[in-house]
Design an enzyme around this catalytic site. Structure first.
Site, short mmCIF file in Angstrom:
data_model
loop_
_atom_site.label_atom_id
_atom_site.label_comp_id
_atom_site.label_asym_id
_atom_site.label_seq_id
_atom_site.Cartn_x
_atom_site.Cartn_y
_atom_site.Cartn_z
N GLU A 1 -15.59 11.54 3.68
CA GLU A 1 -15.59 12.42 4.65
C GLU A 1 -16.77 13.48 4.24
O GLU A 1 -17.01 13.88 3.25
CB GLU A 1 -14.25 13.45 4.40
CG GLU A 1 -14.24 14.86 5.23
CD GLU A 1 -14.32 14.55 6.67
OE1 GLU A 1 -13.52 13.68 7.24
OE2 GLU A 1 -15.51 14.95 7.30
N HIS B 1 -15.38 7.92 11.96
CA HIS B 1 -14.33 8.72 12.55
C HIS B 1 -15.41 10.07 13.12
O HIS B 1 -15.98 10.28 12.44
CB HIS B 1 -13.30 9.20 11.65
CG HIS B 1 -12.20 8.17 11.90
ND1 HIS B 1 -10.80 8.68 11.89
CD2 HIS B 1 -12.23 7.10 11.50
CE1 HIS B 1 -10.15 7.71 11.89
NE2 HIS B 1 -10.83 6.41 11.59
N GLU B 2 -15.09 10.51 14.33
CA GLU B 2 -15.75 11.74 14.80
C GLU B 2 -17.23 11.52 15.11
O GLU B 2 -17.83 12.55 15.51
CB GLU B 2 -15.46 12.84 13.62
CG GLU B 2 -13.95 13.61 13.69
CD GLU B 2 -13.43 12.77 12.49
OE1 GLU B 2 -14.04 12.64 11.56
OE2 GLU B 2 -12.09 12.58 12.64
N GLU C 1 -13.40 5.93 15.38
CA GLU C 1 -12.37 6.62 16.07
C GLU C 1 -12.59 7.24 17.36
O GLU C 1 -12.47 6.14 18.40
CB GLU C 1 -11.84 7.74 15.05
CG GLU C 1 -10.58 8.58 15.48
CD GLU C 1 -10.36 9.97 14.81
OE1 GLU C 1 -11.41 10.71 14.62
OE2 GLU C 1 -9.11 10.06 14.47
N GLU D 1 -3.25 10.20 14.50
CA GLU D 1 -3.24 11.43 13.78
C GLU D 1 -2.60 12.58 14.51
O GLU D 1 -1.87 13.61 14.18
CB GLU D 1 -4.55 11.83 13.08
CG GLU D 1 -5.64 12.14 14.07
CD GLU D 1 -7.08 12.38 13.31
OE1 GLU D 1 -7.21 12.15 12.17
OE2 GLU D 1 -7.76 12.79 13.81
C1 NOJ Z 1 -10.05 13.36 10.56
C2 NOJ Z 1 -9.93 11.68 10.42
O1 NOJ Z 1 -9.66 11.15 11.81
C3 NOJ Z 1 -8.62 11.53 9.67
O2 NOJ Z 1 -8.33 9.94 9.72
C4 NOJ Z 1 -9.10 11.72 8.25
O3 NOJ Z 1 -7.89 11.68 7.37
C5 NOJ Z 1 -9.44 13.47 8.29
N1 NOJ Z 1 -10.39 13.46 9.13
C6 NOJ Z 1 -9.82 13.82 6.79
O4 NOJ Z 1 -11.22 13.09 6.54
CA CA Z 2 -10.23 12.64 13.91
#
Ligand code: NOJ
Ligand code: CA
Length: 703
Positions: free
Chosen positions: A416, A484-485, A503, A509
């Site tokens: 992250e 992701h993002e 993602e 989520e």
């Molecule tokens: C958003 C992501 O989509 C999710 O999968 C992740 O667990 C959280 N951010 C934390 O990194």
């Molecule tokens: Ca996300």
């Protein structure tokens, strides 16, 4: 003299005006017409079966500090047509062989009063049109800054649109389905709580944009091969129903800094009168270059579980301690920080997931919250939060690696970044080497929160270049990436097949953050998935989130059978079984489908499709004779009739059908499912019921 020159240009423009050239798709059904208007501005139209899809639409750019720009005053220097027809094999995919067949028109334009050249390259496929701008090497256009791209897509009417608000930072929205004329009035309501700091036009929507005309034509507007450029949204002039490209700006407001020779991404228009053709289209991949990775032997499908849903639901936490701000990376001795008692990524807990993965044949285990920095995470304001190397004291990297190895399971890394792009780039080599040293072949990266340095956007040219840098750097370490993002994909997994997932849309989520619309999954394959695989993280069996966390009253708006179907309808070589092991242990018969389903396919047949309502697809597992079928259904119950005529003739198969019970409903009775075994062959016709927010999944094996 000046007057003579002007007269000369006027005559040339006059001679060129009205010039039109046409090319057709290989099957003759799609027609692209290019022309120059009276003032020398380039324009195009698209027809399908002789009906207009795109009315006359202008092409060009405004350039910064350049009053002339690249809008008009063009003459045609040269036009070239050609045909291309080739089959290629994706490393991982929905099909084993992809046919790339198009007719091409390349128009070289000359802007006489600036002596500049611009090439427009159009490719016309059976499933639509792709075109891009090319800036050849030249004296009078070397370094330049795009002020605005002025590509138009003139609609033929007030179509139905399946749209997301044109945010520069996130696509994690539910879709709104409305007429084009209703976008501006519905816009505010469509921008839900997760909206970024962006100030947008209330008529700008994201691509991929799915549209349906009153006559039943399906149109999709998107882009392919997005490199070194901001992602394209579309802004609607809703008086005239004309969309114009709306490029994500860089921090200083410009729309991209370029150096010739260079090209823009492809702008794409898919069209058919059959919605299934949009889902089956390979145009986006075909507009990307062949793989730049020569040894692809290390790129593999990944079915995984993870220490994840327990954090997403709030059952456990990413952070080891609540001692913020007394702990700081590099300052605090974490061994002496007070544990919160809810940390998910403990060695002991991770080993339980490894055991579960090994027992059920999963390839990998993802662990989030393993590394120092989460205690400081919600600040989102710092550039030094994570180093991607330092584990919390209760996460023993070496012993986890050894344990996973002994069980034949791969660990999946989590990075992250908190949007701190430069921080990630500074640590990247060490972080990837750390992965290699500790047995990790794949990384899930994430970009939650505003991009740092502040002021930049997730979809800007600058950020797009970062995701690409990370992907290529990962390839050099033989690491597979699931970002992701990040910006939504545009088919670049053809060129960099180590991009096994993204993602870049509203994933599962959100079912734990309040819930998503039950028909969301009937739209995503028409939009987001056209650019590449999604790490949607399906497989939720317990829809009542308060069972995991009494303080979280979210409900997963889906039936259990619908969750199974997603493994087939949401194509991805990376698939998670997202729920907790204890929830799978309650439904071992349904869990069997997740264990059996394939991730890589030799063939795919879209059997039924209507955006917002339903999708049914059958896929053949690569290297086998096994088929899997998935159906996801929207808000109203429905019965599908499907014909299994794709099966081999004169052989019997055993089909295991996982379906909604009659009383199933995504809200009131999501776990009501039935499983039955039937003998089928190529003549079999099945009538199958799907509940609201429901669906079915079928595995088919030769007897
Ligand atoms: C958003 C992501 O989509 C999710 O999968 C992740 O667990 C959280 N951010 C934390 O990194
Ligand atoms: Ca996300």
């Amino acid at each position: 003299m000046k007057q003579i020159i002007s007269l000369f240009f006027a005559i040339i423009l006059f001679l060129n005006a009205g010039f039109a050239q046409e090319i057709k798709s290989p099957n003759q059904l799609v027609t692209l017409q290019f022309s120059l208007q009276a003032d020398g501005s380039p324009s195009y139209t698209v027809h399908y079966k002789n009906k207009a899809v795109i009315k006359p639409s202008k092409l060009g750019f405004e350039l910064e500090k350049d009053p002339v720009s690249l809008l008009n005053g063009f003459t045609i220097l040269d036009t070239k047509t050609s045909t291309f027809n080739e089959n290629w094999n994706p490393v991982l995919g929905e099909v084993a062989i992809i046919n790339n067949h198009y007719n091409e028109l390349a128009v070289t334009l000359h802007q006489a009063n600036t002596q500049r050249k611009l090439i427009l390259r159009f490719r016309v496929f059976n499933d639509g049109v792709g075109f891009r701008y090319e800036f050849p090497q030249q004296k009078n256009l070397v370094y330049f800054t795009i002020k605005d791209e002025k590509t138009q897509f003139a609609m033929t009417g007030d179509h139905t649109a399946y749209w997301l608000p044109g945010d520069y930072d996130t696509q994690e929205y539910d879709y709104t389905i409305s007429k084009l004329s209703e976008i501006s009035s519905l816009f505010k309501g469509a921008v839900t709580g997760n909206a970024s700091q962006t100030s947008f036009s209330n008529t700008a929507v994201q691509t991929s944009l799915m549209l349906k005309t009153a006559e039943g034509l399906y149109i999709n507007l998107h882009e392919a091969a997005l490199y070194n450029y901001g992602a394209m949204h579309l802004n609607l002039d809703d008086k005239n129903m004309v969309f114009e490209s709306w490029i994500t700006p860089n921090a200083n407001g410009d729309k991209g800094n370029l150096q010739a020779p260079c090209t823009t991404p492809w702008r794409t228009i898919m069209v058919s009168d059959d919605a299934r053709d949009i889902l089956a289209s390979k145009m986006t991949l075909n507009l990307n270059e062949p793989s730049k990775i020569s040894d692809v032997s290390w790129i593999k499908p990944v079915k995984y579980v993870g220490v994840w849903w327990e954090m997403i639901t709030g059952k456990s936490s990413w952070s080891y301690t609540n001692d913020y701000p007394s702990v700081q990376l590099g300052v605090t001795d974490f061994a002496n920080a007070k544990p919160s008692g809810t940390h998910g990524a403990t060695t002991e807990n991770v080993k339980k997931y490894i055991d579960f993965a090994a027992a059920h044949g999963f390839d990998g285990v993802l662990v989030e919250g393993w590394n120092v920095g989460w205690e400081d995470w919600f600040g989102h304001a710092k550039d030094y939060v994570f180093d991607f190397l330092t584990p919390y004291p209760d996460f023993d990297v070496k012993s986890i690696h050894a344990y996973a190895k002994s069980k034949g399971v791969k660990m999946i890394m989590h990075h992250e970044t908190s949007g701190a792009v430069r921080n990630y780039e500074r640590h990247m080599d060490k972080a990837y080497q750390f992965m290699k040293d500790n047995g990790y072949d794949a990384v899930k990266s994430g970009y939650v929160g505003p991009i740092l340095p502040k002021g930049d956007f997730h979809y800007s040219q600058w950020a797009v270049n970062h995701y690409q840098y990370a992907l290529e750097k990962a390839a050099s370490y033989k690491i597979m990436v699931n970002a992701h993002e990040a910006v939504r994909p545009t088919g670049i997994s053809r060129t960099y097949p180590n991009l096994i997932g993204n993602e870049s849309a509203r994933g599962t989520e959100f079912q734990a953050f309040g819930g998503s619309k039950p028909n969301h999954v009937t739209i995503v394959p028409f939009t987001r998935l056209l650019g590449g695989a999604m790490d949607y993280t399906p497989g939720i069996f317990e829809m009542d989130i308060s069972k995991m966390n009494p303080n979280n009253h979210s409900h997963v708006n889906s039936t259990l059978a619908n969750q199974l179907a997603l493994y087939v309808t949401m194509y991805s070589p990376l698939q998670m079984a997202a729920d907790l092991p204890e929830n799978y242990n309650r439904f071992p018969d349904a869990f069997q489908f997740i264990k059996d389903v394939a991730l890589d396919w030799s063939d795919s047949k879209y059997l039924e499709a209507e955006p917002g309502d339903y999708i049914t697809v059958a896929r053949k597992a690569k290297g086998t004779d096994n088929w899997f079928i998935g159906n996801v259904n929207g808000n109203n119950s429905r019965t599908s009739t499907i014909q299994l005529d794709f099966l081999d003739k004169n052989v019997n198969y055993e089909a295991i059908i996982y379906e909604d019970a009659k009383e199933a409903h995504y809200k009131t009775n999501p776990q009501a499912y039935m499983i039955r075994k039937v003998t089928v062959n190529y003549k079999t016709k099945l009538n199958l019921f799907s509940a609201p927010g429901g669906g079915y999944a079928i595995s088919i094996k030769k007897k």
